[in-house]
Design a protein around this motif. Sequence first.
Motif, PDB file in Angstrom:
ATOM      1  N   ILE A 159      34.407  38.845  43.871  1.00 29.59           N
ATOM      2  CA  ILE A 159      34.961  38.015  44.141  1.00 29.59           C
ATOM      3  C   ILE A 159      35.482  36.855  42.646  1.00 29.59           C
ATOM      4  CG2 ILE A 159      34.098  35.479  44.245  1.00 29.59           C
ATOM      5  CD1 ILE A 159      31.851  36.738  46.669  1.00 29.59           C
ATOM      6  N   VAL A 160      35.236  37.756  41.982  1.00 32.71           N
ATOM      7  CA  VAL A 160      35.511  36.840  40.838  1.00 32.71           C
ATOM      8  C   VAL A 160      37.073  37.542  40.083  1.00 32.71           C
ATOM      9  CG1 VAL A 160      35.102  37.204  38.097  1.00 32.71           C
ATOM     10  CG2 VAL A 160      33.592  36.402  39.641  1.00 32.71           C
ATOM     11  N   GLY A 161      37.131  39.152  40.150  1.00 28.59           N
ATOM     12  CA  GLY A 161      38.198  39.512  40.736  1.00 28.59           C
ATOM     13  C   GLY A 161      39.308  38.722  41.413  1.00 28.59           C
ATOM     14  N   ALA A 162      39.117  38.712  42.637  1.00 26.46           N
ATOM     15  CA  ALA A 162      39.700  38.016  43.306  1.00 26.46           C
ATOM     16  C   ALA A 162      40.765  36.680  43.449  1.00 26.46           C
ATOM     17  CB  ALA A 162      39.281  38.083  45.173  1.00 26.46           C
ATOM     18  N   VAL A 163      39.308  35.905  42.881  1.00 24.32           N
ATOM     19  CA  VAL A 163      39.845  34.868  42.311  1.00 24.32           C
ATOM     20  C   VAL A 163      40.849  34.432  40.665  1.00 24.32           C
ATOM     21  CG1 VAL A 163      38.705  32.569  41.358  1.00 24.32           C
ATOM     22  CG2 VAL A 163      37.898  33.635  43.628  1.00 24.32           C
ATOM     23  N   ALA A 164      39.890  35.329  40.036  1.00 27.30           N
ATOM     24  CA  ALA A 164      40.926  35.592  38.427  1.00 27.30           C
ATOM     25  C   ALA A 164      42.354  35.690  39.213  1.00 27.30           C
ATOM     26  CB  ALA A 164      40.064  36.157  38.022  1.00 27.30           C
ATOM     27  N   GLY A 165      42.400  37.093  40.245  1.00 25.58           N
ATOM     28  CA  GLY A 165      43.679  37.473  40.227  1.00 25.58           C
ATOM     29  C   GLY A 165      45.153  36.280  40.563  1.00 25.58           C
ATOM     30  N   TRP A 166      44.263  35.576  41.732  1.00 23.74           N
ATOM     31  CA  TRP A 166      44.946  34.367  42.549  1.00 23.74           C
ATOM     32  C   TRP A 166      45.335  33.059  41.484  1.00 23.74           C
ATOM     33  CZ3 TRP A 166      43.975  29.642  43.424  1.00 23.74           C
ATOM     34  CH2 TRP A 166      44.202  28.767  44.189  1.00 23.74           C
ATOM     35  N   LEU A 167      44.023  32.656  40.686  1.00 23.58           N
ATOM     36  CA  LEU A 167      44.763  32.120  39.849  1.00 23.58           C
ATOM     37  C   LEU A 167      45.793  32.315  38.736  1.00 23.58           C
ATOM     38  CD1 LEU A 167      41.366  30.579  38.826  1.00 23.58           C
ATOM     39  CD2 LEU A 167      42.895  29.443  39.515  1.00 23.58           C
ATOM     40  N   SER A 168      45.811  33.621  38.393  1.00 24.93           N
ATOM     41  CA  SER A 168      46.490  33.943  37.091  1.00 24.93           C
ATOM     42  C   SER A 168      48.164  34.027  38.230  1.00 24.93           C
ATOM     43  CB  SER A 168      46.547  35.220  36.772  1.00 24.93           C
ATOM     44  OG  SER A 168      46.343  36.238  37.677  1.00 24.93           O
ATOM     45  N   GLY A 169      48.332  34.704  39.287  1.00 27.49           N
ATOM     46  CA  GLY A 169      48.854  34.449  39.837  1.00 27.49           C
ATOM     47  C   GLY A 169      49.964  33.576  40.565  1.00 27.49           C
ATOM     48  N   LYS A 170      49.367  32.045  40.165  1.00 26.57           N
ATOM     49  CA  LYS A 170      49.775  30.692  40.767  1.00 26.57           C
ATOM     50  C   LYS A 170      50.276  30.566  39.270  1.00 26.57           C
ATOM     51  CE  LYS A 170      49.117  30.222  44.517  1.00 26.57           C
ATOM     52  NZ  LYS A 170      50.259  29.485  45.405  1.00 26.57           N
ATOM     53  N   ILE A 171      49.093  30.442  38.086  1.00 24.38           N
ATOM     54  CA  ILE A 171      49.664  30.277  36.410  1.00 24.38           C
ATOM     55  C   ILE A 171      50.935  30.816  36.195  1.00 24.38           C
ATOM     56  CG2 ILE A 171      49.161  30.691  34.389  1.00 24.38           C
ATOM     57  CD1 ILE A 171      46.099  30.638  35.254  1.00 24.38           C
ATOM     58  N   MET A 172      51.285  32.421  36.592  1.00 24.52           N
ATOM     59  CA  MET A 172      52.573  32.858  35.798  1.00 24.52           C
ATOM     60  C   MET A 172      53.856  32.464  37.003  1.00 24.52           C
ATOM     61  SD  MET A 172      51.715  34.397  33.362  1.00 24.52           S
ATOM     62  CE  MET A 172      53.373  35.210  32.774  1.00 24.52           C
ATOM     63  N   GLU A 173      53.584  31.066  37.783  1.00 22.79           N
ATOM     64  CA  GLU A 173      54.421  31.636  38.798  1.00 22.79           C
ATOM     65  C   GLU A 173      54.807  32.295  39.449  1.00 22.79           C
ATOM     66  OE1 GLU A 173      57.969  30.682  36.163  1.00 22.79           O
ATOM     67  OE2 GLU A 173      57.063  29.185  35.160  1.00 22.79           O
ATOM     68  N   GLY A 174      53.661  33.141  40.704  1.00 27.68           N
ATOM     69  CA  GLY A 174      54.076  33.865  41.731  1.00 27.68           C
ATOM     70  C   GLY A 174      54.206  35.423  41.687  1.00 27.68           C
ATOM     71  N   ARG A 175      53.563  35.897  40.462  1.00 24.96           N
ATOM     72  CA  ARG A 175      54.102  37.005  40.153  1.00 24.96           C
ATOM     73  C   ARG A 175      52.833  38.467  40.504  1.00 24.96           C
ATOM     74  NH1 ARG A 175      56.133  37.038  34.229  1.00 24.96           N
ATOM     75  NH2 ARG A 175      57.881  35.229  33.991  1.00 24.96           N
ATOM     76  N   GLY A 176      52.075  37.856  41.446  1.00 22.23           N
ATOM     77  CA  GLY A 176      50.796  38.002  41.989  1.00 22.23           C
ATOM     78  C   GLY A 176      51.566  39.070  42.345  1.00 22.23           C
ATOM     79  N   PHE A 177      50.693  40.327  43.057  1.00 18.77           N
ATOM     80  CA  PHE A 177      50.896  41.593  44.138  1.00 18.77           C
ATOM     81  C   PHE A 177      49.760  41.128  45.241  1.00 18.77           C
ATOM     82  CE2 PHE A 177      50.841  41.718  38.926  1.00 18.77           C
ATOM     83  CZ  PHE A 177      52.051  42.713  39.187  1.00 18.77           C
ATOM     84  N   GLY A 178      49.910  40.611  46.191  1.00 12.87           N
ATOM     85  CA  GLY A 178      48.841  40.585  47.374  1.00 12.87           C
ATOM     86  C   GLY A 178      47.527  40.567  46.999  1.00 12.87           C
ATOM     87  N   LEU A 179      46.718  40.483  47.881  1.00 10.29           N
ATOM     88  CA  LEU A 179      45.291  39.948  47.814  1.00 10.29           C
ATOM     89  C   LEU A 179      44.353  41.055  47.372  1.00 10.29           C
ATOM     90  CD1 LEU A 179      42.747  38.817  48.660  1.00 10.29           C
ATOM     91  CD2 LEU A 179      42.428  39.839  50.169  1.00 10.29           C
ATOM     92  N   PHE A 180      44.469  42.259  47.549  1.00  9.01           N
ATOM     93  CA  PHE A 180      44.019  43.965  46.946  1.00  9.01           C
ATOM     94  C   PHE A 180      44.780  44.054  45.170  1.00  9.01           C
ATOM     95  CE2 PHE A 180      43.879  45.031  51.609  1.00  9.01           C
ATOM     96  CZ  PHE A 180      41.778  44.130  51.640  1.00  9.01           C
ATOM     97  N   GLY A 181      45.998  43.733  45.521  1.00  7.25           N
ATOM     98  CA  GLY A 181      46.846  43.801  43.794  1.00  7.25           C
ATOM     99  C   GLY A 181      45.654  42.567  42.750  1.00  7.25           C
ATOM    100  N   ASN A 182      45.574  41.301  43.759  1.00  3.62           N
ATOM    101  CA  ASN A 182      45.298  40.762  42.419  1.00  3.62           C
ATOM    102  C   ASN A 182      43.892  40.499  42.012  1.00  3.62           C
ATOM    103  OD1 ASN A 182      47.045  38.911  42.559  1.00  3.62           O
ATOM    104  ND2 ASN A 182      47.337  37.629  44.131  1.00  3.62           N
ATOM    105  N   ILE A 183      43.323  41.201  43.546  1.00  2.00           N
ATOM    106  CA  ILE A 183      41.797  41.565  42.967  1.00  2.00           C
ATOM    107  C   ILE A 183      41.838  42.920  41.207  1.00  2.00           C
ATOM    108  CG2 ILE A 183      39.667  43.133  43.853  1.00  2.00           C
ATOM    109  CD1 ILE A 183      39.952  41.626  46.174  1.00  2.00           C
TER     110      ILE A 183
END
Length: 84
Positions: free
Chosen positions: A11-35
Motif C-alpha cells: 500500500i505504501v509503495g502504491a501510494v508513493a509510486g502514484w504520488l511520484s508519478g504525479k510529481i514527476m509529470e506523468g512518468r509513472g509505469f502503471g499500477l504494478f510499475g508504480n508499486i
Amino acid sequence: MQFESLLSMLIVGAVAGWLSGKIMEGRGFGLFGNIIVGIVGAFLAGLIFPALGFAVGGGMFASILHATIGAVILLFIVGLIRKA
C-alpha cells in the motif's frame, strides 16, 4: 514477514509510486510499475537519508513521504537514463 506488513508495504509503495508519478509529470509505469517504483524508492531513500542525517519520523505518513521522495529520485534517475 507477516501478511499485514507485506500488505502495508504494498500500500505504501502504491501510494508513493502514484504520488511520484504525479510529481514527476506523468512518468509513472502503471499500477504494478508504480508499486515497484515506490518500494525501490523507499529502499533507495532508506539508504541515502540516514547517510545524510535526514529523518522523517515514524508512522504511515512518514513512510509514504519517505518512499515518495525516494521514488521521485528514482524516476528522475530513470528519466536521465532514458534520455541518454
